[in-house]
Enzyme design. Sequence first.
Site, mmCIF file in Angstrom:
data_model
loop_
_atom_site.group_PDB
_atom_site.id
_atom_site.type_symbol
_atom_site.label_atom_id
_atom_site.label_comp_id
_atom_site.label_asym_id
_atom_site.label_seq_id
_atom_site.Cartn_x
_atom_site.Cartn_y
_atom_site.Cartn_z
ATOM 1 N N ALA A 73 45.681 25.071 51.383
ATOM 2 C CA ALA A 73 46.061 25.230 49.980
ATOM 3 C C ALA A 73 45.661 26.628 49.536
ATOM 4 O O ALA A 73 44.526 27.046 49.740
ATOM 5 C CB ALA A 73 45.353 24.183 49.117
ATOM 6 N N ALA B 1 41.304 29.666 48.289
ATOM 7 C CA ALA B 1 42.026 28.809 49.224
ATOM 8 C C ALA B 1 41.085 27.744 49.783
ATOM 9 O O ALA B 1 39.867 27.846 49.633
ATOM 10 C CB ALA B 1 42.597 29.632 50.372
ATOM 11 N N LYS B 2 41.629 26.734 50.391
ATOM 12 C CA LYS B 2 40.844 25.752 51.139
ATOM 13 C C LYS B 2 41.805 25.024 52.050
ATOM 14 O O LYS B 2 42.985 24.886 51.731
ATOM 15 C CB LYS B 2 40.188 24.744 50.178
ATOM 16 C CG LYS B 2 38.957 24.065 50.754
ATOM 17 C CD LYS B 2 37.766 25.012 50.765
ATOM 18 C CE LYS B 2 36.449 24.251 50.731
ATOM 19 N NZ LYS B 2 35.302 25.142 50.470
ATOM 20 N N GLY B 3 41.291 24.570 53.176
ATOM 21 C CA GLY B 3 42.178 23.856 54.082
ATOM 22 C C GLY B 3 41.391 23.056 55.087
ATOM 23 O O GLY B 3 40.175 22.935 54.985
ATOM 24 N N ASP C 295 33.378 25.426 57.259
ATOM 25 C CA ASP C 295 33.177 24.507 56.142
ATOM 26 C C ASP C 295 32.656 23.208 56.754
ATOM 27 O O ASP C 295 32.141 23.212 57.879
ATOM 28 C CB ASP C 295 34.514 24.326 55.410
ATOM 29 C CG ASP C 295 34.347 23.874 53.964
ATOM 30 O OD1 ASP C 295 34.437 24.713 53.072
ATOM 31 O OD2 ASP C 295 34.128 22.672 53.733
#
Lengths: 435, 58
Positions: A78, A123-125, A164
């Site tokens: 994202a 962002a993050k995913g 993460d």
Amino acid sequence: MQRHTTQSADAERTSETTTNEPSSTLEDALLQLERAAELVDVDPNVIERLRHPTRVVQVSVPLRRDSGEVEVLSGYRAQHDDVRGPYKGGLRYHPAVTAEECTGLAMWMTWKCAVMDLPFGGAKGGIAVDPKTLSAAETERLTRRFAEEIRDVIGPTRDVPAPDMGTDAQTMAWFMDAYSMQEGETIPGVVTGKPPVIGGSEGREEAPGRSVAIVAREAARYYGKSIDGLTVAVQGFGSVGANAARLLDEWGAAVVAVSDVGGAVYDPTGLELSAIPDHETQPEAVTTFEGAPEQRSNAELLELDVDILIPAAIGGVITEANADVIAADIIVEGANGPTTFDADAVLEDRGVPVIPDILANAGGVTVSYFEWLQDINRQSWTEAEIEAKLTTKMQSAWEDVEAVYDPAMMTWRDAAYAVALSRIARAKGARGLWP
Amino acid sequence: MSEQDTDHSSRFWDSGYDTTTPTTFECLNCGATIVSEDSIGTCERCGGGLRNKSMPIE
Ligand SMILES: [Zn+2]
């Protein structure tokens, strides 16, 4: 390769976000955006753009298990907003990874980078998988294939992932290698959190704890408290909590309580932190530490009458149920989201200042920025350089938030979001809307 | 996470450590992976600082 975007579904959720109890990270992120929008004079069109992520990429990642069987997993990235620079945010391997959660966390990264004035967006995913079920070889194959599936939306000037939940330096090394192989050149700046031998930075382990300690020191100064003898309680003696506690102790504060999962130790005159062993020599070091006169539970630690309380373990520990009995003068959020939305309201009514996570624990992403800078400039900085640059960056972020903070009008969290939002809005205003 | 999702007041799903299963740490110096029931602070191989892999960095 399967790929589609989910922003229209996310947009529909937005209109329903009107209750006081957000039930997802995305709803909470949107609620926080609305609160900040009321405090800053920003073009409503900019707010409308910020309600929606730029894109949410979903890919299918086929994985050949060691048994020979093929399993197809779902991967996501994202990307919320990149008006101030490349997207930045972690990649997590966890069964609960979804497009919506990644979107909320991506939005939160946008604010965090902006409040720190880092030239990054959010962002993050990740991949919906339990990393504990993967062998090392499976993790490597999965990571390399995932890197290839999202290769056209990432890159050192596009989107820079980091470790993460469930991922680590080795994951980033495989990711960087896969990307570099396909691009035909070594590109260390595509990810941060790498091992030092391939462009990882010094000072990573200490960074979030150091930023928490610096922010705690600045908050104490703001409220006219001397660092000498300042009483501090720290929940979570992991790398964030332990480093924050040690630094504050070094600067003259009295760290009266620390805890780990097993419970807390308490000494109203200040613990001798150097006597608490670095746990490898003594398992469950905090609770078996004999120098402390008193033991406490983790819940009791939160209720101690101290100058500064630092919840640095996990999210959601200060809730509506205990916000009334928090006796600390100031709360500094070391963990992500330790204070629930409802608890925030109670603490605001009671006039207990909460210094928010997006500022206090931003040392992690700030050192990621330093790693990226070293990589793209082909440089290597010493630990002392990192430490000095981090201190400067944290102090200037604190000063920017303090300049906006007005106790009659807002919380510290509001002030931090207001700083972030006005920076993003100014950038949007300067760039305009294409075409 | 799944427990956190049902807590409608939780701000994040970064729930951190799960106390029912051993925690995995990575050594930020030598890269060793260490699985432990206890919260440990330094690498047994090189003495480097550890990161709890269930926590985000940024
Ligand atoms: Zn090591």
